[in-house]
Design a protein around this motif. Structure first.
Motif, short mmCIF file in Angstrom:
data_model
loop_
_atom_site.label_atom_id
_atom_site.label_comp_id
_atom_site.label_asym_id
_atom_site.label_seq_id
_atom_site.Cartn_x
_atom_site.Cartn_y
_atom_site.Cartn_z
N MET A 1 111.76 -59.75 10.82
CA MET A 1 113.12 -59.38 11.27
C MET A 1 113.59 -58.47 10.37
SD MET A 1 114.64 -62.97 12.59
CE MET A 1 116.09 -62.09 13.09
N SER A 2 114.73 -57.51 10.59
CA SER A 2 115.03 -56.37 9.72
C SER A 2 116.71 -57.15 9.19
CB SER A 2 115.48 -55.07 10.28
OG SER A 2 116.04 -55.38 11.61
N ALA A 3 117.12 -57.97 9.57
CA ALA A 3 118.30 -58.68 9.34
C ALA A 3 118.45 -58.99 7.68
CB ALA A 3 118.67 -60.00 9.89
N GLN A 4 119.63 -58.56 7.05
CA GLN A 4 119.70 -58.71 5.84
C GLN A 4 120.68 -60.14 5.58
OE1 GLN A 4 121.85 -55.60 3.98
NE2 GLN A 4 121.43 -56.37 1.79
N LEU A 5 120.45 -60.69 4.70
CA LEU A 5 121.14 -62.09 4.51
C LEU A 5 121.88 -61.75 3.27
CD1 LEU A 5 121.89 -64.76 5.39
CD2 LEU A 5 119.82 -65.69 4.17
N VAL A 6 123.35 -61.89 3.04
CA VAL A 6 124.11 -61.62 2.04
C VAL A 6 124.73 -63.01 1.70
CG1 VAL A 6 126.09 -60.38 1.29
CG2 VAL A 6 124.64 -59.25 2.56
N GLY A 7 124.57 -63.60 0.35
CA GLY A 7 125.03 -64.72 -0.18
C GLY A 7 126.48 -64.33 -0.55
N LEU A 8 127.66 -64.99 -0.09
CA LEU A 8 129.06 -64.86 -0.31
C LEU A 8 129.48 -66.28 -0.97
CD1 LEU A 8 130.49 -63.65 3.06
CD2 LEU A 8 129.66 -62.36 0.80
N PHE A 9 130.63 -65.96 -1.82
CA PHE A 9 131.51 -67.02 -2.65
C PHE A 9 130.56 -67.92 -3.58
CE2 PHE A 9 133.38 -66.17 1.84
CZ PHE A 9 134.17 -65.56 1.28
N ASP A 10 129.87 -67.25 -4.50
CA ASP A 10 129.12 -67.92 -5.43
C ASP A 10 129.98 -68.99 -5.95
OD1 ASP A 10 126.97 -68.36 -7.07
OD2 ASP A 10 127.88 -67.09 -8.54
N THR A 11 129.49 -70.24 -6.37
CA THR A 11 130.19 -71.16 -7.23
C THR A 11 129.57 -71.46 -8.48
OG1 THR A 11 130.90 -72.39 -5.21
CG2 THR A 11 131.00 -73.66 -7.22
#
Length: 213
Positions: A1-11
């Motif tokens: 798949m070409s979808a990009q996964l972005v991680g948000l709100f790092d703790t």
């Protein structure tokens, strides 16, 4: 798949080892045990064991001042005032107490409202090997719990690094280690299986404006 996964709100979770921990612990341990013999302490998050009043800064001497100086330096290094990044507009007020936990004692899940950072320092992890391998892990919980597990408790999100997102993190502890985290994170301690009493020091840091409006 070409979808990009972005991680948000790092703790941020900060893990460090206290310099000169052996000398600090050698000074702190007799002070703590003497204080316990003089005070009934309090019962808050602790299940079993002894928790001191929040007055450790008054009797902990130079060892506590050394520990507090290191923890406040960690706090300064891991946050920034985006309006005034070169000059602090706050000071750190502190709240410090001690837990002395016999085998199988624990701490229930809780948060520290009003504080900015919370930290725990281990004077004695009660392990014969000092590798944190005898239970008693610090448990830190995803603040979105239990909502994400309500309908499908075994369904997990996949993280940006490809790993499986777990709703709780269990962190090994050991003598001389500092673990610091934002105070709004729910946390607790599972029972340890060490042969001695575990001694830890909890610190809350509160950001106080230097020039309140």
């Amino acid at each position: 798949m070409s979808a990009q996964l972005v991680g948000l709100f790092d703790t941020p979770i900060v893990v460090d080892e206290l310099p000169d921990a052996a000398a600090v612990n050698a000074a702190l341990k007799p002070l703590i045990l003497a204080r316990r013999s003089q005070s009934d302490g309090v019962t808050l998050s602790n299940i079993g064991g002894w928790q001191s009043d929040h007055d450790v800064a008054d009797w902990g001497g130079e060892a506590i001042r050394h520990l507090l100086s290191h923890v406040t330096a960690l706090a300064d290094a891991h946050c920034v005032d985006v309006v005034s990044p070169g000059a602090a507009r706050h000071r750190w007020a502190n709240d410090i107490w001690v837990n002395v936990s016999p085998p199988h004692a624990s701490n229930q899940m809780h948060t520290h409202p009003g504080a900015y950072w919370s930290a725990v320092y281990y004077v004695d992890d009660a392990s014969d090997t000092n590798d944190g391998g005898q239970g008693g892990e610090l448990v830190i919980e995803d603040p979105r719990m239990p909502m994400i597990l309500m309908t499908m408790p075994n369904l997990r999100l996949r993280g940006a690094n490809g790993g499986v997102h777990e709703p709780q993190l269990k962190m090994r502890v050991r003598t001389g280690r500092i673990i610091m985290f934002p105070s709004w994170l729910s946390h607790g301690v599972v029972p340890h299986r060490g042969t001695r009493e575990r001694i830890s020091i909890a610190i809350n840091l509160l950001a106080v404006p230097l020039n309140p409006a």
